[in-house]
Design a protein around this motif. Structure first.
Motif, mmCIF file in Angstrom:
data_model
loop_
_atom_site.group_PDB
_atom_site.id
_atom_site.type_symbol
_atom_site.label_atom_id
_atom_site.label_comp_id
_atom_site.label_asym_id
_atom_site.label_seq_id
_atom_site.Cartn_x
_atom_site.Cartn_y
_atom_site.Cartn_z
ATOM 1 N N TRP A 51 -41.851 83.694 39.292
ATOM 2 C CA TRP A 51 -41.084 82.515 39.650
ATOM 3 C C TRP A 51 -41.427 82.135 41.087
ATOM 4 O O TRP A 51 -41.522 83.004 41.961
ATOM 5 C CB TRP A 51 -39.586 82.789 39.566
ATOM 6 N N GLN B 215 -31.902 83.782 43.723
ATOM 7 C CA GLN B 215 -30.818 84.754 43.565
ATOM 8 C C GLN B 215 -30.408 84.861 42.102
ATOM 9 O O GLN B 215 -30.113 85.960 41.606
ATOM 10 C CB GLN B 215 -29.624 84.345 44.429
ATOM 11 N N ARG B 216 -30.391 83.735 41.382
ATOM 12 C CA ARG B 216 -30.045 83.778 39.959
ATOM 13 C C ARG B 216 -31.084 84.576 39.173
ATOM 14 O O ARG B 216 -30.741 85.337 38.262
ATOM 15 C CB ARG B 216 -29.925 82.359 39.400
ATOM 16 N N VAL B 217 -32.358 84.391 39.517
ATOM 17 C CA VAL B 217 -33.402 85.175 38.862
ATOM 18 C C VAL B 217 -33.185 86.658 39.106
ATOM 19 O O VAL B 217 -33.251 87.485 38.181
ATOM 20 C CB VAL B 217 -34.803 84.754 39.365
ATOM 21 N N ALA C 10 -30.887 79.780 46.036
ATOM 22 C CA ALA C 10 -29.881 79.935 44.978
ATOM 23 C C ALA C 10 -30.548 80.257 43.652
ATOM 24 O O ALA C 10 -30.086 81.134 42.899
ATOM 25 C CB ALA C 10 -29.034 78.671 44.867
ATOM 26 N N PHE C 11 -31.634 79.544 43.338
ATOM 27 C CA PHE C 11 -32.332 79.832 42.081
ATOM 28 C C PHE C 11 -32.945 81.227 42.120
ATOM 29 O O PHE C 11 -32.884 81.980 41.138
ATOM 30 C CB PHE C 11 -33.429 78.798 41.811
ATOM 31 N N SER D 147 -35.758 77.219 46.433
ATOM 32 C CA SER D 147 -34.307 77.343 46.327
ATOM 33 C C SER D 147 -33.885 78.807 46.366
ATOM 34 O O SER D 147 -34.167 79.584 45.446
ATOM 35 C CB SER D 147 -33.823 76.704 45.016
ATOM 36 N N MET E 109 -30.405 88.254 39.847
ATOM 37 C CA MET E 109 -29.222 88.736 39.135
ATOM 38 C C MET E 109 -29.501 88.869 37.639
ATOM 39 O O MET E 109 -29.071 89.852 37.008
ATOM 40 C CB MET E 109 -28.049 87.780 39.375
ATOM 41 N N ARG E 110 -30.209 87.906 37.078
ATOM 42 C CA ARG E 110 -30.524 87.954 35.645
ATOM 43 C C ARG E 110 -31.421 89.142 35.316
ATOM 44 O O ARG E 110 -31.215 89.848 34.328
ATOM 45 C CB ARG E 110 -31.188 86.645 35.225
#
Length: 334
Positions: A130, A139-141, A136-137, A134, A143-144
């Motif tokens: 990835w 961080q989402r990756v 935020a994006f 961002s 966490m997922r």
């Protein structure tokens, strides 16, 4: 032996910002073919439209251009400096000079996000990746991936020798989540690649470096040890001979072709995500300005000679054949 290899008076520019072992080996290999090879720093070249007939000035070649260019190194610098240096290589290609590897291919290989994109597009097995501005994006990756018991590696978009790599995700010892570092440390871009391996470092863990020259894999080594989970020779890894089996060779050749490189150092790793399994190899990175001193220490292939032969007998010969088949186009102002 081709007409090019038999010809005398050829002059080649080895583009490099430093001289040493690699340039010494290349110059020796060119001399063995009767070719005058000169080291040139791209920073000393210039676009100069008053410099007839080409509008391009290459130190050591007066108003002429080299018959071919071998790109050994491009110094870092500001965005503008690197753009100009790559622009010189683009301009040489526009003038009909074969450049090995050319600027387009180098641009693809130094940008890890583009490397991942092109490998994925070509169907070359490579870890999911990835690239985003961002936080935020990113961080989402993270966490997922952590929720699926996986870890990721954040890398500088441009970088080499294992510098700046950080492994993120749940800590194997206490389960704590390693947070996403501030993106300012990575020039405001997060390039994340899924970590390949077990949660804990395994004894004897390794990766491969395969050298591809002119679409053919010619040598391979295993890199073991080093600092933790990073197996770069610059970080203390040991070089060991490796069998260049058909599967490993084919994957490295496909990766090189996906980026359009004349030669490449392809880094691969066995997928150790499943305990007790060796796993099939995955391509991690493709290096378009590859060093080969470590590989040369464990192979009988004369790497510099193989590179020079491919440049002269394939790249330059094809360029000259193409030129002969094209109608003459007069230079502007003549």
């Amino acid at each position: 032996m081709s007409d090019v290899s038999a010809a005398s008076g050829l002059r080649v520019a080895i583009m490099t910002d430093e001289t040493g072992w690699h340039t010494g080996r290349l110059k020796k290999a060119f001399r063995a073919r009767g070719v005058d090879a000169r080291c040139v720093d791209l920073a000393a070249c210039r676009i100069d439209t008053s410099w007839s007939p080409f509008g391009l000035a290459i130190p050591g070649f007066a108003r002429d251009l080299p018959d071919a260019v071998f790109v050994r190194g491009i110094a870092g610098g500001t965005f503008e400096q690197v753009t100009l240096r790559l622009g010189i290589l683009h301009a040489l290609r526009e003038c009909g000079v074969p450049v090995y590897n050319d600027a387009r291919a180098i641009e693809r290989s130094v940008d890890k996000s583009m490397t991942s994109f092109l490998l994925h597009r070509a169907g070359v097995p490579t870890p999911p990746a990835w690239a985003t501005e961002s936080a935020a994006f990113a961080q989402r990756v993270l966490m997922r991936e952590a929720a699926a018991a996986r870890r990721v590696v954040i890398k500088p978009l441009f970088g080499s020798q294992g510098k700046g790599l950080r492994r993120l995700g749940a800590n194997a010892s206490n389960g704590a989540l390693t947070p996403l570092p501030p993106l300012r440390s990575y020039r405001e871009v997060a390039y994340l690649q899924r970590f390949v391996g077990s949660a804990r470092a395994r004894p004897g863990a390794y990766d491969w470096r395969v050298l591809v020259i002119g679409s053919r894999a010619v040598a391979a080594m295993r890199r073991t040890g080093g600092r933790g989970w990073i197996h770069n020779v610059a970080r203390g890894a040991r070089c060991e001979p490796a069998e260049l089996d058909p599967a490993l060779a084919s994957l490295a050749e496909r990766a090189t072709a996906a980026l359009g490189l004349d030669y490449a150092g392809v880094d691969l790793i066995p997928d150790l995500s499943m305990p007790g399994e060796t796993g099939a190899p995955l391509v991690l990175e493709v290096n378009g300005v590859a060093a080969w001193r470590g590989l040369q220490s464990v192979t009988t292939v004369d790497i510099a000679a193989a590179l020079v032969d491919d440049l002269l007998d394939r790249k330059l010969a094809a360029s000259r054949t193409s030129t002969l088949l094209q109608p003459a186009v007069p230079l502007h102002g003549r």
